[in-house]
Design an enzyme around this catalytic site. Structure first.
Site, PDB file in Angstrom:
ATOM      1  N   LYS A  52      32.446  10.869 -16.708  1.00 54.98           N
ATOM      2  CA  LYS A  52      33.897  10.656 -16.834  1.00 54.98           C
ATOM      3  C   LYS A  52      34.466  10.078 -15.546  1.00 54.98           C
ATOM      4  O   LYS A  52      35.299   9.171 -15.569  1.00 54.98           O
ATOM      5  CB  LYS A  52      34.590  11.989 -17.176  1.00 54.98           C
ATOM      6  CG  LYS A  52      34.324  12.471 -18.592  1.00 54.98           C
ATOM      7  CD  LYS A  52      34.848  13.887 -18.843  1.00 54.98           C
ATOM      8  CE  LYS A  52      34.415  14.376 -20.213  1.00 54.98           C
ATOM      9  NZ  LYS A  52      34.929  15.688 -20.584  1.00 54.98           N
ATOM     10  N   GLN A  96      36.842  21.112 -17.679  1.00 55.49           N
ATOM     11  CA  GLN A  96      35.649  20.951 -18.509  1.00 55.49           C
ATOM     12  C   GLN A  96      35.271  22.288 -19.153  1.00 55.49           C
ATOM     13  O   GLN A  96      35.203  23.322 -18.482  1.00 55.49           O
ATOM     14  CB  GLN A  96      34.495  20.397 -17.659  1.00 55.49           C
ATOM     15  CG  GLN A  96      33.250  20.035 -18.443  1.00 55.49           C
ATOM     16  CD  GLN A  96      33.437  18.867 -19.421  1.00 55.49           C
ATOM     17  OE1 GLN A  96      34.319  18.026 -19.245  1.00 55.49           O
ATOM     18  NE2 GLN A  96      32.616  18.810 -20.445  1.00 55.49           N
ATOM     19  N   ASP A 119      43.145  15.768 -22.424  1.00 54.77           N
ATOM     20  CA  ASP A 119      42.159  16.168 -23.431  1.00 54.77           C
ATOM     21  C   ASP A 119      42.831  16.391 -24.788  1.00 54.77           C
ATOM     22  O   ASP A 119      42.141  16.500 -25.803  1.00 54.77           O
ATOM     23  CB  ASP A 119      41.497  17.499 -23.023  1.00 54.77           C
ATOM     24  CG  ASP A 119      40.118  17.318 -22.417  1.00 54.77           C
ATOM     25  OD1 ASP A 119      39.448  16.323 -22.756  1.00 54.77           O
ATOM     26  OD2 ASP A 119      39.726  18.179 -21.612  1.00 54.77           O
TER      27      ASP A 119
END
Ligand code: GUN
Length: 291
Positions: A52, A96, A119
């Site tokens: 990412k 995460q 997200d």
């Protein structure tokens, strides 16, 4: 059979993003800035997070990587989250998942400023998504919608079976496919571990979204001719011929199913790269709002 090439499609989208970032910078606008929180050293998470960050750097974003100890307390993690919420230079950030067992994932997600939740996991953003309001969409379902769109795949009135109801893939994918919007307008069945007659339901599907995490779970005898397959599975299986010692396997038995499918995503190179580019799209969107 058309191979839905997520690698190539995501490359095209990345190039579009890089052009927009360059133009933003030339106009004196803000450089999009993504922060990533990683707690601990989970192997898959480390790989994902590094990818990412690399993606962000390639399109010209700024990044901040907060690598925190496995033993951090929930309270300390929430303090880090709050710092990112109030840092005006950070356009968006992700924590995460999974987090260590002593930390409540949902509590952390709820603490993320919804305006920075690139997200799309915060209930406020999931609610907006369900109501078809503009918001950040979760990366994997968003990537799948973009792939359907770029390949002009008809979804209206089709029977879409989503297998797996995880909060980050199956559940939001089922909502997106049922929305009054293209890609969407499908008749959606959300199948899961308690579903009875799954094979019968799958054989009626025009579109299958497989997100169960079990390699080769869906085989050729379970699908009809002409089906569209989006395979989200990325299980690591041992492969001594690979440098890494493993290869990725989807939820769909590719060799057999691809003979019957009209369109299918490969694993790797299908949904995965589209997921990665979706995070870039959300971060750019967040930075744009601040212009
Ligand atoms: N773990 C697996 N996928 C994801 C994702 O898309 N976002 C975050 N934050 N964690 C994940």
């Amino acid at each position: 059979m058309i191979l839905l090439d997520g690698k190539q499609t995501s490359k095209e989208i990345r190039e579009e993003i890089a052009i927009e970032v360059k133009s933003l910078k030339e106009k004196g606008g803000k450089t999009p800035h993504l922060a990533v929180i990683l707690v601990g050293n989970n192997g898959a998470s480390v790989t994902y997070v590094n990818a990412k960050i690399k993606d962000c750097e390639e399109v010209g974003f700024n990044t901040t990587f907060l690598k925190l100890s496995e033993t951090i307390s929930e309270k300390e993690l929430l303090q880090e989250v709050e710092k990112l919420n109030t840092n005006p230079d950070i356009d968006g950030y992700i924590v995460q998942l999974p987090l260590p067992k002593h930390i409540n994932d949902q509590k952390v997600i709820m603490a993320i400023d919804p305006e920075k939740d690139v997200d799309g996991f915060h209930p406020q953003n999931l609610g907006k998504m369900a109501l078809n309001l503009p918001t950040f969409l979760p990366a994997t379902p968003m990537g799948m919608m973009d792939l359907l769109d770029r390949y002009n795949i008809e979804t209206g009135g089709k029977h879409c079976v989503v297998v797996g109801r995880s909060h980050i893939v199956g559940l939001p994918a089922s909502i997106l496919m049922g929305r009054n919007h293209y890609p969407g307008n499908a008749t959606v069945t959300l199948a899961h571990s308690r579903t009875i007659n799954l094979e019968e339901i799958l054989r009626d599907a025009d579109i299958i979204i497989a997100a169960v995490g079990k390699p080769d779970f869906i085989t050729a005898d379970m699908v009809k001719e002409g089906v569209v397959i989006l395979d989200v599975g990325t299980t690591r299986v041992v492969d001594k011929t690979k440098k890494s010692g493993y290869r990725l396997k989807g939820d769909v038995e590719f060799a057999g199913v691809s003979k019957k499918a009209s369109c299918i995503t490969p694993v790797p190179g299908g949904v995965g790269p589209m997921t990665r580019v979706s995070l870039l799209k959300n971060t750019l969107r967040s930075a744009r709002v601040k212009l």
